[in-house]
Write a protein that holds these residues in place. Structure first.
Motif, PDB file in Angstrom:
ATOM      1  N   LYS A  10      37.614  56.926  22.695  1.00  0.00           N
ATOM      2  CA  LYS A  10      37.422  55.757  23.564  1.00  0.00           C
ATOM      3  C   LYS A  10      36.827  54.593  22.779  1.00  0.00           C
ATOM      4  CE  LYS A  10      36.214  58.228  27.731  1.00  0.00           C
ATOM      5  NZ  LYS A  10      35.178  58.370  28.749  1.00  0.00           N
ATOM      6  N   ASN A  44      30.669  56.151  31.587  1.00  0.00           N
ATOM      7  CA  ASN A  44      31.787  55.205  31.622  1.00  0.00           C
ATOM      8  C   ASN A  44      31.341  53.795  31.289  1.00  0.00           C
ATOM      9  OD1 ASN A  44      33.445  57.304  32.294  1.00  0.00           O
ATOM     10  ND2 ASN A  44      33.498  56.849  34.468  1.00  0.00           N
ATOM     11  N   SER A  73      39.655  47.558  29.848  1.00  0.00           N
ATOM     12  CA  SER A  73      41.069  47.932  29.921  1.00  0.00           C
ATOM     13  C   SER A  73      41.297  49.331  29.357  1.00  0.00           C
ATOM     14  CB  SER A  73      41.932  46.922  29.150  1.00  0.00           C
ATOM     15  OG  SER A  73      41.794  47.110  27.741  1.00  0.00           O
ATOM     16  N   GLU A  75      41.052  53.218  29.208  1.00  0.00           N
ATOM     17  CA  GLU A  75      40.910  54.280  30.200  1.00  0.00           C
ATOM     18  C   GLU A  75      39.584  55.003  30.009  1.00  0.00           C
ATOM     19  OE1 GLU A  75      43.212  58.333  31.593  1.00  0.00           O
ATOM     20  OE2 GLU A  75      44.344  56.785  30.541  1.00  0.00           O
TER      21      GLU A  75
END
Length: 107
Positions: A10, A44, A73, A75
């Motif tokens: 990520k 997150n 943007s 995920e």
């Protein structure tokens, strides 16, 4: 894939997304300018640690919005904080070779 590997994936995706955020004064993305010092994702939430080329350079709403949009943007990233730091001090050596050539100062 371990949780650490997922987080690293990520973070890399956020860095890649930030390559689309262009410094309006220089016309080069903030990653190649060397303005991004780190990306940390916890749960997150993404925290982008960065600097600016000079202290007098305001982090305009446009750049700030672009950073948030780029990071969010990715995920698995729901929100983004910007941690603006002034150390280490930015200088042209932090720019990628691409940025230096694009600005006509390297080669």
């Amino acid at each position: 894939m371990s949780e650490n590997e997922q987080t690293e994936k990520k973070e890399n995706a956020v860095m890649e997304a930030l390559e689309d955020v262009i410094d309006p004064e220089l016309g080069i993305d903030i990653v190649n300018l060397g303005l991004i010092y780190g990306i940390e994702i916890k749960d997150n939430l993404c925290t982008v640690t960065m600097t600016l080329t000079t202290m007098g350079c305001p982090l305009s709403d446009m750049i700030s919005n672009d950073i948030h949009n780029a990071a969010e943007s990715v995920e698995g990233v729901d929100s983004c904080d910007i941690n603006l730091v002034w150390y280490p001090i930015w200088d042209m050596s932090k720019m990628s070779r691409f940025a230096q050539i694009a600005l006509g100062i390297g080669g």
